[in-house]
Design an enzyme around this catalytic site. Structure first.
Site, mmCIF file in Angstrom:
data_model
loop_
_atom_site.group_PDB
_atom_site.id
_atom_site.type_symbol
_atom_site.label_atom_id
_atom_site.label_comp_id
_atom_site.label_asym_id
_atom_site.label_seq_id
_atom_site.Cartn_x
_atom_site.Cartn_y
_atom_site.Cartn_z
ATOM 1 N N SER A 143 36.904 20.133 -32.264
ATOM 2 C CA SER A 143 38.101 19.653 -31.585
ATOM 3 C C SER A 143 37.896 18.251 -31.022
ATOM 4 C CB SER A 143 38.540 20.622 -30.489
ATOM 5 O OG SER A 143 37.519 20.854 -29.559
ATOM 6 N N GLU A 144 36.707 17.964 -30.503
ATOM 7 C CA GLU A 144 36.416 16.593 -30.059
ATOM 8 C C GLU A 144 34.961 16.224 -30.298
ATOM 9 O OE1 GLU A 144 40.313 16.488 -28.034
ATOM 10 O OE2 GLU A 144 38.759 18.021 -27.927
ATOM 11 N N THR A 145 34.775 14.941 -30.596
ATOM 12 C CA THR A 145 33.461 14.311 -30.576
ATOM 13 C C THR A 145 33.483 13.255 -29.478
ATOM 14 O OG1 THR A 145 33.056 14.684 -32.934
ATOM 15 C CG2 THR A 145 31.782 12.941 -31.860
#
Length: 272
Positions: A49-51
């Site tokens: 979902s996020e880096t």
């Protein structure tokens, strides 16, 4: 052909004390910013979902690091779980004896502080207000809520019970067609103050496992509704996660555990 460089890579499960639960975030420390196209390509490769990417801050009086977050499709202006994960990476590995780390970001200065065996994250409150119901939203969610409000980029949908939240089966194609918004479904919890599930198909994330930024909207709402600034919340996605929350006038302080599950290096081109 561009030359590949090697960068450190960590995958950390946030808002959980168990591996393979909570919300997995990729964390990549950098010496200097890479081109945005490379950052986005890395996030797509990670397919989480996020880096989170961070670089040392030039002015240490303001912040220790500058922090940015990318989904597999876009850069976002605020991400809670990946900030908590980045704080864990720094306080556990880079600055092992430090008690806190300050990040400069699009959302201002965000601080991650040691809180016993948990980490505490300080985020801006985004209080929900009146909003028009987007055409087709309730059909896309699969069930009409009791009420709806807007909170920044997100919509807050109130349902009657935790069971109602658990039963939701949104049409993600229809939700994505409504634009780049988040959809926070929330209700009173059976064994906590409130529960939620969060959907961000416009950002390339159908259902986010545990969403710190969504609690910038939902926590002030529940603090006002319950008359209590100290709350315990659960996000009841398939992976699930727990948040201990304290709401002030302008900030939401949320704490949780983190578990590091992968550590290594990535070999990436300097341009794409």
């Amino acid at each position: 052909m561009s030359q590949n460089i090697r960068i450190a890579f960590l995958q950390i499960d946030a808002f959980t004390d168990q591996a393979f639960r909570g919300n997995p975030a990729a964390v990549c420390p950098l010496d200097a910013w890479l081109p945005d196209a490379v950052l986005l390509a890395i996030a797509r490769e990670n397919n989480l979902s996020e880096t989170a990417f961070f670089v040392p801050a030039e002015d240490a009086d303001e912040a220790d690091f500058h922090l940015r977050w990318f989904t597999p499709e876009v850069e976002v202006d605020l991400c809670g779980h990946a900030t908590l994960a980045a704080g864990h990476a720094i306080l556990s590995n880079l600055h092992g004896k430090a008690k806190a780390v300050r990040f400069g970001s699009q959302a201002g200065i965000l601080t991650v502080t040691r809180d016993g065996d948990r980490l505490s994250l300080d985020l801006p409150a985004r209080r929900a207000g009146d909003a028009a119901v987007p055409s087709g939203l309730y059909q896309a969610m699969g069930a009409a809520p009791l009420a709806l409000w807007g909170g920044g980029r997100d919509y807050l949908l109130l349902y009657e019970s935790q069971a109602d939240i658990a039963r939701l089966k949104p049409d993600f194609v229809a939700l994505k067609a409504l634009g780049r918004h988040g959809f926070i479904a929330t209700a009173p919890g059976d064994d906590c103050d409130f529960v939620s599930r969060c959907f961000f198909p416009g950002y390339g994330i159908d259902e986010d496992p545990v969403t710190g930024s969504a609690h910038c909207v939902s926590a002030p709402f529940w603090a006002d509704r319950l008359g209590n600034s100290t709350l315990f919340a659960r996000q009841i996605s398939a992976r699930g996660g727990d948040l201990w929350i304290h709401v002030t006038k302008d900030r939401v302080h949320m704490s949780g555990h983190c578990v590091e599950v992968i550590a290594g290096e990535m070999s990436v081109p300097e341009s794409v």
